[in-house]
Motif scaffolding. Structure first.
Motif, PDB file in Angstrom:
ATOM      1  N   ILE A   1     -11.431  -2.078  -8.472  1.00 48.00           N
ATOM      2  CA  ILE A   1     -10.327  -1.973  -9.441  1.00 48.00           C
ATOM      3  C   ILE A   1     -10.399  -2.405 -10.641  1.00 48.00           C
ATOM      4  O   ILE A   1      -9.886  -1.634 -11.800  1.00 48.00           O
ATOM      5  CB  ILE A   1      -9.143  -2.519  -8.754  1.00 48.00           C
ATOM      6  CG1 ILE A   1      -8.775  -1.403  -7.388  1.00 48.00           C
ATOM      7  CG2 ILE A   1      -7.424  -2.166  -9.650  1.00 48.00           C
ATOM      8  CD1 ILE A   1      -7.594  -2.515  -6.384  1.00 48.00           C
TER       9      ILE A   1
ATOM     10  N   CYS B   1       4.385  -1.997   2.629  1.00 46.66           N
ATOM     11  CA  CYS B   1       3.872  -0.714   2.266  1.00 46.66           C
ATOM     12  C   CYS B   1       4.942   0.296   1.871  1.00 46.66           C
ATOM     13  O   CYS B   1       6.144   0.080   2.095  1.00 46.66           O
ATOM     14  CB  CYS B   1       3.048  -0.150   3.449  1.00 46.66           C
ATOM     15  SG  CYS B   1       3.635   0.101   5.003  1.00 46.66           S
TER      16      CYS B   1
ATOM     17  N   ARG C   1      -9.068  -3.967   2.144  1.00 49.04           N
ATOM     18  CA  ARG C   1      -9.140  -3.640   0.576  1.00 49.04           C
ATOM     19  C   ARG C   1      -9.157  -4.793  -0.066  1.00 49.04           C
ATOM     20  O   ARG C   1      -9.596  -4.910  -1.224  1.00 49.04           O
ATOM     21  CB  ARG C   1      -7.671  -2.851   0.515  1.00 49.04           C
ATOM     22  CG  ARG C   1      -7.717  -1.523   1.070  1.00 49.04           C
ATOM     23  CD  ARG C   1      -6.022  -0.877   0.778  1.00 49.04           C
ATOM     24  NE  ARG C   1      -6.107  -0.588  -0.562  1.00 49.04           N
ATOM     25  CZ  ARG C   1      -6.566   0.508  -1.108  1.00 49.04           C
ATOM     26  NH1 ARG C   1      -7.593   1.315  -0.766  1.00 49.04           N
ATOM     27  NH2 ARG C   1      -6.303   0.583  -2.589  1.00 49.04           N
TER      28      ARG C   1
ATOM     29  N   HIS D   1     -11.879  -3.962  -2.595  1.00 46.20           N
ATOM     30  CA  HIS D   1     -11.595  -3.277  -3.765  1.00 46.20           C
ATOM     31  C   HIS D   1     -11.376  -3.834  -5.087  1.00 46.20           C
ATOM     32  O   HIS D   1     -11.267  -3.167  -6.172  1.00 46.20           O
ATOM     33  CB  HIS D   1     -10.264  -2.288  -3.287  1.00 46.20           C
ATOM     34  CG  HIS D   1     -10.641  -1.042  -2.288  1.00 46.20           C
ATOM     35  ND1 HIS D   1     -11.601  -0.477  -2.680  1.00 46.20           N
ATOM     36  CD2 HIS D   1     -10.220  -0.929  -1.251  1.00 46.20           C
ATOM     37  CE1 HIS D   1     -11.864   0.470  -1.819  1.00 46.20           C
ATOM     38  NE2 HIS D   1     -10.798   0.074  -0.820  1.00 46.20           N
TER      39      HIS D   1
ATOM     40  N   ASP E   1      -2.999   4.998  -1.664  1.00 48.23           N
ATOM     41  CA  ASP E   1      -4.123   3.685  -1.332  1.00 48.23           C
ATOM     42  C   ASP E   1      -4.553   4.000   0.037  1.00 48.23           C
ATOM     43  O   ASP E   1      -5.805   3.700   0.414  1.00 48.23           O
ATOM     44  CB  ASP E   1      -3.410   2.301  -1.213  1.00 48.23           C
ATOM     45  CG  ASP E   1      -2.822   1.969  -2.531  1.00 48.23           C
ATOM     46  OD1 ASP E   1      -3.442   2.032  -3.705  1.00 48.23           O
ATOM     47  OD2 ASP E   1      -1.627   1.559  -2.713  1.00 48.23           O
TER      48      ASP E   1
ATOM     49  N   MET F   1       0.924  -1.178   0.190  1.00 52.26           N
ATOM     50  CA  MET F   1      -0.189   0.016   0.078  1.00 52.26           C
ATOM     51  C   MET F   1       0.933   1.311   0.142  1.00 52.26           C
ATOM     52  O   MET F   1       2.117   1.365   0.742  1.00 52.26           O
ATOM     53  CB  MET F   1      -0.920  -0.121   1.368  1.00 52.26           C
ATOM     54  CG  MET F   1      -2.146  -1.173   1.283  1.00 52.26           C
ATOM     55  SD  MET F   1      -3.088  -0.837   2.575  1.00 52.26           S
ATOM     56  CE  MET F   1      -2.081  -1.143   4.148  1.00 52.26           C
ATOM     57  N   LYS F   2       0.504   2.144  -0.528  1.00 49.16           N
ATOM     58  CA  LYS F   2       0.983   3.724  -0.798  1.00 49.16           C
ATOM     59  C   LYS F   2       0.493   4.388   0.239  1.00 49.16           C
ATOM     60  O   LYS F   2      -0.904   4.636   0.215  1.00 49.16           O
ATOM     61  CB  LYS F   2       1.017   4.297  -2.159  1.00 49.16           C
ATOM     62  CG  LYS F   2       1.590   3.351  -3.253  1.00 49.16           C
ATOM     63  CD  LYS F   2       1.518   4.165  -4.534  1.00 49.16           C
ATOM     64  CE  LYS F   2       2.343   3.272  -5.731  1.00 49.16           C
ATOM     65  NZ  LYS F   2       3.627   3.046  -5.469  1.00 49.16           N
TER      66      LYS F   2
ATOM     67  N   GLN G   1     -11.674   5.112  -4.129  1.00 52.66           N
ATOM     68  CA  GLN G   1     -10.728   4.005  -3.921  1.00 52.66           C
ATOM     69  C   GLN G   1      -9.653   4.185  -2.814  1.00 52.66           C
ATOM     70  O   GLN G   1      -9.116   2.995  -2.390  1.00 52.66           O
ATOM     71  CB  GLN G   1     -10.097   3.775  -5.034  1.00 52.66           C
ATOM     72  CG  GLN G   1      -8.612   4.429  -5.416  1.00 52.66           C
ATOM     73  CD  GLN G   1      -9.176   5.614  -6.073  1.00 52.66           C
ATOM     74  OE1 GLN G   1     -10.277   6.288  -5.890  1.00 52.66           O
ATOM     75  NE2 GLN G   1      -8.045   6.580  -6.451  1.00 52.66           N
ATOM     76  N   ILE G   2      -9.502   5.198  -2.069  1.00 56.73           N
ATOM     77  CA  ILE G   2      -8.531   5.554  -0.977  1.00 56.73           C
ATOM     78  C   ILE G   2      -9.083   5.187   0.319  1.00 56.73           C
ATOM     79  O   ILE G   2     -10.177   5.585   0.478  1.00 56.73           O
ATOM     80  CB  ILE G   2      -8.004   7.056  -1.160  1.00 56.73           C
ATOM     81  CG1 ILE G   2      -7.264   7.284  -2.506  1.00 56.73           C
ATOM     82  CG2 ILE G   2      -7.020   7.365   0.053  1.00 56.73           C
ATOM     83  CD1 ILE G   2      -6.833   8.684  -2.637  1.00 56.73           C
ATOM     84  N   ASP G   3      -8.335   4.424   0.981  1.00 57.83           N
ATOM     85  CA  ASP G   3      -8.927   4.246   2.468  1.00 57.83           C
ATOM     86  C   ASP G   3      -8.381   5.324   3.219  1.00 57.83           C
ATOM     87  O   ASP G   3      -7.149   5.809   3.170  1.00 57.83           O
ATOM     88  CB  ASP G   3      -8.534   2.899   2.962  1.00 57.83           C
ATOM     89  CG  ASP G   3      -9.365   1.906   2.388  1.00 57.83           C
ATOM     90  OD1 ASP G   3     -10.667   1.765   2.496  1.00 57.83           O
ATOM     91  OD2 ASP G   3      -8.941   0.883   1.832  1.00 57.83           O
TER      92      ASP G   3
END
Length: 483
Positions: free
Chosen positions: A131, A27, A123, A127, A49, A1-2, A75-77
Protein backbone atom coordinates in the motif's frame (compact mmCIF):
# COMPACT_ATOMS: atom_id res chain seq x y z
CA UNK A 1 -12.24 -3.58 5.69
CA UNK A 2 -14.65 -2.73 2.89
CA UNK A 3 -16.49 -5.90 1.85
CA UNK A 4 -18.34 -6.88 -1.34
CA UNK A 5 -20.63 -9.95 -1.23
CA UNK A 6 -21.15 -11.93 -4.46
CA UNK A 7 -23.80 -14.67 -4.65
CA UNK A 8 -26.61 -15.42 -7.11
CA UNK A 9 -29.04 -16.29 -4.29
CA UNK A 10 -30.48 -13.18 -2.63
CA UNK A 11 -31.43 -14.85 0.71
CA UNK A 12 -27.89 -16.12 1.15
CA UNK A 13 -26.44 -12.67 0.40
CA UNK A 14 -28.76 -11.14 3.00
CA UNK A 15 -27.85 -13.78 5.59
CA UNK A 16 -24.10 -13.30 5.02
CA UNK A 17 -24.54 -9.53 5.42
CA UNK A 18 -26.48 -10.11 8.65
CA UNK A 19 -23.71 -12.34 10.05
CA UNK A 20 -21.04 -9.78 9.15
CA UNK A 21 -22.92 -7.01 10.94
CA UNK A 22 -23.52 -9.21 13.97
CA UNK A 23 -19.90 -10.37 14.12
CA UNK A 24 -18.65 -7.08 15.56
CA UNK A 25 -15.70 -7.04 13.15
CA UNK A 26 -14.28 -3.67 12.08
CA UNK A 27 -15.65 -3.70 8.55
CA UNK A 28 -18.20 -2.19 6.21
CA UNK A 29 -20.39 -3.84 3.56
CA UNK A 30 -20.10 -1.58 0.53
CA UNK A 31 -22.27 -3.61 -1.84
CA UNK A 32 -23.47 -6.94 -3.16
CA UNK A 33 -23.63 -8.47 -6.62
CA UNK A 34 -25.62 -11.39 -8.10
CA UNK A 35 -22.88 -12.46 -10.54
CA UNK A 36 -19.19 -12.24 -11.31
CA UNK A 37 -19.77 -9.79 -14.15
CA UNK A 38 -21.83 -7.50 -11.90
CA UNK A 39 -19.11 -7.73 -9.23
CA UNK A 40 -16.46 -6.55 -11.71
CA UNK A 41 -18.59 -3.55 -12.64
CA UNK A 42 -18.93 -2.62 -8.96
CA UNK A 43 -15.21 -3.02 -8.37
CA UNK A 44 -14.52 -0.49 -11.12
CA UNK A 45 -16.56 2.07 -9.19
CA UNK A 46 -16.11 1.20 -5.52
CA UNK A 47 -13.09 0.79 -3.23
CA UNK A 48 -13.09 -2.77 -1.86
CA UNK A 49 -10.66 -4.66 0.38
CA UNK A 50 -12.36 -8.06 0.55
CA UNK A 51 -14.69 -9.99 -1.77
CA UNK A 52 -16.79 -12.85 -0.36
CA UNK A 53 -17.90 -14.86 -3.39
CA UNK A 54 -19.79 -18.06 -4.07
CA UNK A 55 -17.81 -20.55 -6.14
CA UNK A 56 -20.69 -21.95 -8.18
CA UNK A 57 -22.49 -19.20 -10.12
CA UNK A 58 -23.85 -19.13 -13.68
CA UNK A 59 -21.86 -17.64 -16.56
CA UNK A 60 -18.80 -16.49 -14.52
CA UNK A 61 -18.07 -18.70 -11.52
CA UNK A 62 -16.08 -17.73 -8.44
CA UNK A 63 -12.79 -19.10 -9.77
CA UNK A 64 -13.03 -16.97 -12.91
CA UNK A 65 -13.91 -13.96 -10.78
CA UNK A 66 -10.89 -14.66 -8.55
CA UNK A 67 -8.62 -14.74 -11.60
CA UNK A 68 -10.01 -11.42 -12.90
CA UNK A 69 -9.68 -9.70 -9.51
CA UNK A 70 -6.08 -10.81 -9.02
CA UNK A 71 -5.17 -9.60 -12.49
CA UNK A 72 -6.80 -6.17 -12.14
CA UNK A 73 -6.84 -5.45 -8.38
CA UNK A 74 -4.08 -7.47 -6.70
CA UNK A 75 -4.62 -5.59 -3.42
CA UNK A 76 -8.12 -7.10 -2.99
CA UNK A 77 -8.45 -10.32 -1.00
CA UNK A 78 -11.00 -12.96 -2.03
CA UNK A 79 -12.70 -15.49 0.26
CA UNK A 80 -14.63 -18.39 -1.27
CA UNK A 81 -18.07 -19.53 -0.08
CA UNK A 82 -18.50 -23.23 -0.73
CA UNK A 83 -20.79 -26.20 -0.02
CA UNK A 84 -19.74 -29.62 1.32
CA UNK A 85 -19.98 -31.34 -2.04
CA UNK A 86 -17.63 -28.98 -3.89
CA UNK A 87 -14.71 -28.91 -1.45
CA UNK A 88 -12.37 -29.65 -4.35
CA UNK A 89 -13.30 -26.24 -5.75
CA UNK A 90 -12.27 -24.60 -2.48
CA UNK A 91 -8.91 -26.35 -2.56
CA UNK A 92 -8.40 -25.20 -6.14
CA UNK A 93 -9.32 -21.64 -5.15
CA UNK A 94 -6.73 -21.64 -2.35
CA UNK A 95 -4.12 -22.85 -4.82
CA UNK A 96 -5.03 -19.95 -7.12
CA UNK A 97 -4.55 -17.36 -4.39
CA UNK A 98 -7.82 -17.10 -2.47
CA UNK A 99 -7.26 -15.65 1.01
CA UNK A 100 -9.53 -18.25 2.71
CA UNK A 101 -12.76 -20.19 2.32
CA UNK A 102 -15.80 -20.96 4.48
CA UNK A 103 -18.55 -23.55 4.23
CA UNK A 104 -21.95 -21.94 3.75
CA UNK A 105 -23.45 -24.33 6.30
CA UNK A 106 -21.05 -23.02 8.95
CA UNK A 107 -21.69 -19.31 8.42
CA UNK A 108 -22.85 -17.59 11.59
CA UNK A 109 -21.70 -14.42 13.42
CA UNK A 110 -18.95 -16.15 15.44
CA UNK A 111 -17.42 -18.05 12.54
CA UNK A 112 -17.70 -14.96 10.35
CA UNK A 113 -15.83 -12.92 12.96
CA UNK A 114 -13.05 -15.53 13.09
CA UNK A 115 -12.82 -15.53 9.29
CA UNK A 116 -12.65 -11.73 9.05
CA UNK A 117 -10.00 -11.58 11.78
CA UNK A 118 -7.87 -14.10 9.86
CA UNK A 119 -8.17 -12.05 6.69
CA UNK A 120 -7.41 -8.80 8.56
CA UNK A 121 -4.27 -10.34 10.08
CA UNK A 122 -3.22 -11.60 6.65
CA UNK A 123 -3.68 -8.12 5.15
CA UNK A 124 -1.74 -6.59 8.00
CA UNK A 125 1.15 -8.96 7.31
CA UNK A 126 1.18 -8.75 3.55
CA UNK A 127 -0.27 -5.46 2.36
CA UNK A 128 1.09 -2.45 4.29
CA UNK A 129 4.33 -2.35 2.33
CA UNK A 130 2.48 -2.74 -0.95
CA UNK A 131 0.00 0.00 0.00
CA UNK A 132 2.81 2.40 0.92
CA UNK A 133 4.66 1.57 -2.31
CA UNK A 134 1.56 2.20 -4.40
CA UNK A 135 0.82 5.49 -2.65
CA UNK A 136 4.41 6.66 -3.10
CA UNK A 137 4.28 5.69 -6.76
CA UNK A 138 1.08 7.69 -7.29
CA UNK A 139 2.60 10.59 -5.34
CA UNK A 140 5.75 10.60 -7.51
CA UNK A 141 3.63 10.51 -10.64
CA UNK A 142 1.54 13.47 -9.44
CA UNK A 143 4.63 15.46 -8.41
CA UNK A 144 6.07 14.92 -11.88
CA UNK A 145 3.03 16.02 -13.86
CA UNK A 146 2.27 18.96 -11.55
CA UNK A 147 5.82 20.28 -12.03
CA UNK A 148 5.91 19.75 -15.81
CA UNK A 149 4.67 22.91 -17.60
CA UNK A 150 4.30 21.01 -20.87
CA UNK A 151 1.60 18.74 -19.39
CA UNK A 152 -2.00 19.89 -19.26
CA UNK A 153 -4.41 17.00 -19.71
CA UNK A 154 -3.30 13.67 -18.23
CA UNK A 155 -3.50 10.26 -19.86
CA UNK A 156 -6.71 8.68 -18.54
CA UNK A 157 -5.41 5.11 -18.69
CA UNK A 158 -2.18 6.07 -16.95
CA UNK A 159 -4.08 7.67 -14.06
CA UNK A 160 -6.39 4.64 -13.91
CA UNK A 161 -3.31 2.40 -13.62
CA UNK A 162 -1.97 4.38 -10.68
CA UNK A 163 -5.41 4.16 -9.07
CA UNK A 164 -5.28 0.37 -9.52
CA UNK A 165 -8.14 0.28 -11.98
CA UNK A 166 -10.41 2.62 -10.01
CA UNK A 167 -12.63 4.83 -12.18
CA UNK A 168 -12.90 8.43 -10.97
CA UNK A 169 -16.31 10.01 -11.44
CA UNK A 170 -17.08 13.44 -9.98
CA UNK A 171 -14.10 14.42 -7.85
CA UNK A 172 -12.39 17.36 -6.17
CA UNK A 173 -8.88 18.16 -4.95
CA UNK A 174 -7.92 19.68 -1.61
CA UNK A 175 -4.43 20.97 -0.71
CA UNK A 176 -3.02 22.28 2.54
CA UNK A 177 0.27 22.65 4.34
CA UNK A 178 1.36 19.63 6.40
CA UNK A 179 -0.43 19.74 9.75
CA UNK A 180 -0.73 16.61 11.86
CA UNK A 181 -3.93 17.77 13.55
CA UNK A 182 -5.62 18.29 10.17
CA UNK A 183 -4.38 14.91 8.94
CA UNK A 184 -5.73 13.25 12.08
CA UNK A 185 -9.07 14.99 11.56
CA UNK A 186 -9.10 13.80 7.95
CA UNK A 187 -8.39 10.23 9.05
CA UNK A 188 -11.13 10.23 11.71
CA UNK A 189 -13.79 12.07 9.73
CA UNK A 190 -16.50 10.03 8.03
CA UNK A 191 -17.98 11.52 4.89
CA UNK A 192 -20.60 9.11 3.50
CA UNK A 193 -20.80 11.15 0.31
CA UNK A 194 -17.10 10.40 -0.51
CA UNK A 195 -16.68 7.03 -2.21
CA UNK A 196 -12.88 6.95 -2.18
CA UNK A 197 -10.14 9.25 -0.93
CA UNK A 198 -6.37 9.46 -1.48
CA UNK A 199 -4.14 11.54 0.81
CA UNK A 200 -0.59 12.08 -0.46
CA UNK A 201 2.44 14.20 0.51
CA UNK A 202 3.78 16.74 -1.98
CA UNK A 203 7.44 17.63 -2.53
CA UNK A 204 6.95 21.17 -1.18
CA UNK A 205 5.73 19.90 2.21
CA UNK A 206 2.06 20.17 1.35
CA UNK A 207 -0.66 17.56 1.46
CA UNK A 208 -2.72 16.59 -1.59
CA UNK A 209 -6.19 15.07 -1.12
CA UNK A 210 -8.13 13.54 -4.01
CA UNK A 211 -11.74 12.67 -3.19
CA UNK A 212 -14.20 10.85 -5.45
CA UNK A 213 -17.82 11.79 -4.78
CA UNK A 214 -20.79 9.46 -4.49
CA UNK A 215 -22.83 9.06 -7.64
CA UNK A 216 -26.13 10.75 -8.36
CA UNK A 217 -25.71 14.07 -6.55
CA UNK A 218 -26.76 17.38 -8.08
CA UNK A 219 -24.31 20.30 -8.28
CA UNK A 220 -26.00 22.15 -5.43
CA UNK A 221 -25.73 19.14 -3.16
CA UNK A 222 -22.08 18.67 -4.14
CA UNK A 223 -21.27 22.28 -3.23
CA UNK A 224 -22.91 21.90 0.19
CA UNK A 225 -20.83 18.81 0.89
CA UNK A 226 -17.60 20.49 -0.24
CA UNK A 227 -18.34 23.38 2.12
CA UNK A 228 -18.86 20.82 4.91
CA UNK A 229 -15.51 19.21 4.07
CA UNK A 230 -13.69 22.57 4.16
CA UNK A 231 -15.36 23.56 7.43
CA UNK A 232 -14.40 20.26 9.05
CA UNK A 233 -10.72 20.74 8.22
CA UNK A 234 -10.62 24.48 8.96
CA UNK A 235 -11.39 24.06 12.66
CA UNK A 236 -7.61 23.79 13.23
CA UNK A 237 -7.11 27.33 11.84
CA UNK A 238 -5.30 25.92 8.83
CA UNK A 239 -5.74 27.50 5.41
CA UNK A 240 -6.87 24.94 2.82
CA UNK A 241 -7.40 25.13 -0.91
CA UNK A 242 -10.37 23.46 -2.59
CA UNK A 243 -10.97 22.89 -6.27
CA UNK A 244 -14.35 22.89 -7.93
CA UNK A 245 -15.92 19.54 -8.81
CA UNK A 246 -14.30 18.01 -11.90
CA UNK A 247 -15.73 15.22 -14.04
CA UNK A 248 -12.85 14.10 -16.30
CA UNK A 249 -9.84 12.30 -14.80
CA UNK A 250 -7.67 13.83 -17.54
CA UNK A 251 -8.26 17.23 -15.92
CA UNK A 252 -6.70 16.17 -12.59
CA UNK A 253 -3.80 18.61 -13.00
CA UNK A 254 -6.24 21.45 -13.65
CA UNK A 255 -8.12 20.51 -10.48
CA UNK A 256 -4.84 20.60 -8.52
CA UNK A 257 -3.99 24.03 -9.95
CA UNK A 258 -7.50 25.19 -9.04
CA UNK A 259 -6.99 24.03 -5.44
CA UNK A 260 -3.59 25.74 -5.22
CA UNK A 261 -5.02 29.04 -6.46
CA UNK A 262 -7.76 28.73 -3.87
CA UNK A 263 -5.12 28.11 -1.18
CA UNK A 264 -3.36 31.35 -2.13
CA UNK A 265 -6.65 33.26 -2.07
CA UNK A 266 -7.29 31.93 1.41
CA UNK A 267 -3.79 33.00 2.47
CA UNK A 268 -4.31 36.54 1.24
CA UNK A 269 -7.97 37.16 1.85
CA UNK A 270 -9.09 34.78 4.56
CA UNK A 271 -10.79 31.39 4.36
CA UNK A 272 -13.85 31.29 2.16
CA UNK A 273 -13.20 34.50 0.21
CA UNK A 274 -12.58 34.29 -3.51
CA UNK A 275 -10.81 36.50 -6.05
CA UNK A 276 -10.30 36.45 -9.80
CA UNK A 277 -6.66 37.57 -9.43
CA UNK A 278 -4.16 35.20 -11.01
CA UNK A 279 -0.45 34.70 -10.40
CA UNK A 280 1.59 35.66 -13.46
CA UNK A 281 4.32 33.02 -13.58
CA UNK A 282 6.10 34.85 -16.41
CA UNK A 283 6.85 38.23 -14.81
CA UNK A 284 6.11 37.91 -11.08
CA UNK A 285 9.18 35.82 -10.10
CA UNK A 286 11.47 38.34 -11.78
CA UNK A 287 9.98 41.24 -9.83
CA UNK A 288 10.12 39.26 -6.59
CA UNK A 289 13.87 38.79 -7.04
CA UNK A 290 14.25 42.54 -7.59
CA UNK A 291 12.56 43.22 -4.23
CA UNK A 292 14.65 40.52 -2.57
CA UNK A 293 17.95 41.83 -3.94
CA UNK A 294 17.09 45.43 -3.09
CA UNK A 295 16.16 44.41 0.47
CA UNK A 296 19.46 42.56 0.90
CA UNK A 297 21.37 45.53 -0.51
CA UNK A 298 19.67 47.77 2.07
CA UNK A 299 20.55 45.28 4.82
CA UNK A 300 24.21 45.23 3.86
CA UNK A 301 24.27 49.04 3.86
CA UNK A 302 22.31 49.15 7.15
CA UNK A 303 19.69 51.23 5.40
CA UNK A 304 16.72 50.30 7.59
CA UNK A 305 14.33 52.75 5.92
CA UNK A 306 15.25 51.27 2.54
CA UNK A 307 14.80 47.76 3.90
CA UNK A 308 11.32 48.65 5.20
CA UNK A 309 10.43 50.22 1.86
CA UNK A 310 11.46 47.14 -0.09
CA UNK A 311 9.66 44.74 2.26
CA UNK A 312 6.46 46.80 2.13
CA UNK A 313 6.67 46.85 -1.67
CA UNK A 314 7.27 43.09 -1.69
CA UNK A 315 4.22 42.36 0.51
CA UNK A 316 1.99 44.73 -1.50
CA UNK A 317 3.11 43.10 -4.74
CA UNK A 318 2.50 39.62 -3.32
CA UNK A 319 -1.06 40.54 -2.32
CA UNK A 320 -1.81 42.21 -5.64
CA UNK A 321 -0.45 39.33 -7.75
CA UNK A 322 -1.58 36.51 -5.44
CA UNK A 323 1.92 35.04 -5.24
CA UNK A 324 1.69 31.39 -4.07
CA UNK A 325 2.23 31.38 -0.32
CA UNK A 326 4.98 28.75 -0.38
CA UNK A 327 6.97 30.66 -3.01
CA UNK A 328 6.67 33.87 -0.97
CA UNK A 329 7.75 32.08 2.21
CA UNK A 330 10.82 30.57 0.52
CA UNK A 331 11.90 34.04 -0.59
CA UNK A 332 11.34 35.48 2.89
CA UNK A 333 13.32 32.65 4.48
CA UNK A 334 16.26 33.56 2.24
CA UNK A 335 16.08 37.16 3.51
CA UNK A 336 15.86 35.96 7.12
CA UNK A 337 18.97 33.82 6.74
CA UNK A 338 20.82 36.82 5.34
CA UNK A 339 19.59 39.27 7.99
CA UNK A 340 19.44 37.41 11.31
CA UNK A 341 22.19 38.25 13.78
CA UNK A 342 22.22 34.86 15.52
CA UNK A 343 21.40 31.28 14.65
CA UNK A 344 18.73 31.25 17.37
CA UNK A 345 17.09 34.37 15.97
CA UNK A 346 17.14 32.85 12.50
CA UNK A 347 15.69 29.52 13.67
CA UNK A 348 12.81 31.17 15.55
CA UNK A 349 11.89 33.51 12.72
CA UNK A 350 12.12 30.80 10.06
CA UNK A 351 9.67 28.69 12.07
CA UNK A 352 7.32 31.67 12.43
CA UNK A 353 7.44 32.33 8.68
CA UNK A 354 6.64 28.68 7.94
CA UNK A 355 3.70 28.71 10.36
CA UNK A 356 2.19 32.02 9.19
CA UNK A 357 -1.44 31.48 8.13
CA UNK A 358 -1.96 34.75 6.24
CA UNK A 359 -0.06 37.65 4.67
CA UNK A 360 -0.64 40.19 7.42
CA UNK A 361 0.90 37.82 9.92
CA UNK A 362 4.05 37.71 7.77
CA UNK A 363 4.08 41.48 7.43
CA UNK A 364 3.83 41.86 11.21
CA UNK A 365 6.72 39.43 11.73
CA UNK A 366 9.00 41.43 9.45
CA UNK A 367 8.00 44.77 10.95
CA UNK A 368 9.00 43.48 14.38
CA UNK A 369 12.15 41.89 12.95
CA UNK A 370 13.23 45.18 11.33
CA UNK A 371 12.78 47.03 14.63
CA UNK A 372 15.01 44.49 16.37
CA UNK A 373 17.66 44.84 13.66
CA UNK A 374 17.53 48.63 13.77
CA UNK A 375 17.75 48.83 17.56
CA UNK A 376 20.59 46.37 17.91
CA UNK A 377 22.40 47.14 14.69
CA UNK A 378 24.63 44.47 13.26
CA UNK A 379 27.64 44.20 15.54
CA UNK A 380 30.80 42.94 13.85
CA UNK A 381 34.07 41.92 15.45
CA UNK A 382 36.87 44.49 15.31
CA UNK A 383 38.70 42.58 12.56
CA UNK A 384 35.64 42.30 10.30
CA UNK A 385 34.66 45.92 10.97
CA UNK A 386 38.11 46.98 9.80
CA UNK A 387 37.73 44.88 6.66
CA UNK A 388 34.27 46.32 5.91
CA UNK A 389 35.57 49.87 6.29
CA UNK A 390 38.44 49.05 3.93
CA UNK A 391 36.06 47.49 1.36
CA UNK A 392 33.68 50.48 1.49
CA UNK A 393 36.60 52.86 0.85
CA UNK A 394 38.22 50.84 -1.95
CA UNK A 395 35.42 48.85 -3.65
CA UNK A 396 35.83 50.95 -6.82
CA UNK A 397 39.36 49.63 -7.23
CA UNK A 398 40.41 46.10 -8.04
CA UNK A 399 40.61 44.86 -4.46
CA UNK A 400 40.95 41.17 -3.65
CA UNK A 401 40.09 38.82 -0.82
CA UNK A 402 43.74 38.95 0.23
CA UNK A 403 43.59 42.75 0.43
CA UNK A 404 40.52 42.63 2.70
CA UNK A 405 42.07 39.89 4.87
CA UNK A 406 45.18 42.03 5.23
CA UNK A 407 43.08 44.97 6.40
CA UNK A 408 41.57 42.65 9.04
CA UNK A 409 45.03 41.32 10.07
CA UNK A 410 43.80 37.73 9.48
CA UNK A 411 45.00 34.94 7.20
CA UNK A 412 42.93 34.62 4.06
CA UNK A 413 41.26 31.26 4.77
CA UNK A 414 40.19 32.15 8.33
CA UNK A 415 39.08 35.64 7.22
CA UNK A 416 36.88 34.15 4.48
CA UNK A 417 35.06 31.86 6.93
CA UNK A 418 34.74 34.59 9.57
CA UNK A 419 33.47 37.14 7.04
CA UNK A 420 30.74 34.80 5.77
CA UNK A 421 29.66 33.91 9.32
CA UNK A 422 29.40 37.52 10.56
CA UNK A 423 28.23 39.36 7.43
CA UNK A 424 25.99 36.62 6.04
CA UNK A 425 27.47 36.66 2.51
CA UNK A 426 30.94 35.90 1.26
CA UNK A 427 33.47 38.58 0.32
CA UNK A 428 32.83 38.52 -3.41
CA UNK A 429 29.05 38.78 -2.97
CA UNK A 430 29.42 41.71 -0.58
CA UNK A 431 31.82 43.49 -2.93
CA UNK A 432 29.57 42.94 -5.93
CA UNK A 433 26.52 44.22 -4.03
CA UNK A 434 28.33 47.45 -3.11
CA UNK A 435 29.40 47.93 -6.71
CA UNK A 436 25.91 47.32 -8.07
CA UNK A 437 24.37 49.63 -5.48
CA UNK A 438 26.76 52.39 -6.49
CA UNK A 439 26.14 51.70 -10.20
CA UNK A 440 22.40 52.00 -9.68
CA UNK A 441 22.88 55.32 -7.88
CA UNK A 442 25.09 56.69 -10.67
CA UNK A 443 22.67 55.59 -13.38
CA UNK A 444 19.82 57.45 -11.69
CA UNK A 445 21.68 60.61 -10.65
CA UNK A 446 24.24 61.23 -13.43
CA UNK A 447 24.44 61.27 -17.22
CA UNK A 448 27.61 59.16 -17.35
CA UNK A 449 27.73 56.51 -20.02
CA UNK A 450 27.30 52.89 -18.98
CA UNK A 451 30.95 52.18 -19.85
CA UNK A 452 32.07 55.05 -17.63
CA UNK A 453 29.93 53.84 -14.72
CA UNK A 454 31.26 50.31 -15.13
CA UNK A 455 34.80 51.71 -14.94
CA UNK A 456 34.00 53.79 -11.85
CA UNK A 457 32.59 50.85 -9.87
CA UNK A 458 35.55 48.61 -10.60
CA UNK A 459 34.13 46.45 -13.42
CA UNK A 460 35.73 47.78 -16.62
CA UNK A 461 34.39 44.94 -18.78
CA UNK A 462 31.07 46.47 -19.94
CA UNK A 463 29.61 43.18 -21.13
CA UNK A 464 30.25 41.53 -17.76
CA UNK A 465 29.02 44.64 -15.92
CA UNK A 466 25.74 44.58 -17.87
CA UNK A 467 25.30 40.86 -17.21
CA UNK A 468 25.76 41.08 -13.43
CA UNK A 469 23.65 44.26 -13.23
CA UNK A 470 20.76 42.52 -14.98
CA UNK A 471 21.11 39.49 -12.72
CA UNK A 472 21.02 41.73 -9.64
CA UNK A 473 18.14 44.02 -10.64
CA UNK A 474 16.34 42.04 -13.40
CA UNK A 475 16.84 44.88 -15.89
CA UNK A 476 19.70 46.26 -17.97
CA UNK A 477 21.54 49.44 -16.94
CA UNK A 478 19.82 51.33 -19.77
CA UNK A 479 16.40 50.14 -18.62
CA UNK A 480 17.22 51.05 -15.03
CA UNK A 481 18.01 54.62 -16.07
CA UNK A 482 14.56 55.00 -17.65
CA UNK A 483 12.70 53.92 -14.50
Amino acid sequence: MKILIVDDEAPIKDYIAHCIRQSGADCEIVGSAPSGAAALRLLEQQAVDLVLTDITMPRMDGLELLEQIHARWPQIDVVMLTCHDDFSFARSAMQQGAADYILKSEIEPDTMRALLERVAEKRLREHPEQIVTRRLSFGRYLAGVLADPSVDLLDREEVRTYLLGYELGDYFVCVFRYNKAVLDELALARFPWIRRQWTLPLDDGGIFVLADLARGMGSGEQQRYLAEFAARLSVWDEQIGMSAVYHDVAALKRAAADARRDLSRSFYRGAGERSNSAYDSETAPEQLFVFRNNAITALIGRDWAGFREQMDALFDFARERQVPAERLKRLLCFIVEMAADTEQQSTVLLAQVADAAHLEQLRGLFEAFTEVLEQSGRQYSENIESALAYIRRHFRAGITLQDAAGAAFLNTEYFSRRFKKEVGVNFSEYLLTLRMQEAQRLLRTTTLRVSEIAEQVGIPNVSYFTSVYKKQFSCTPAESRKR
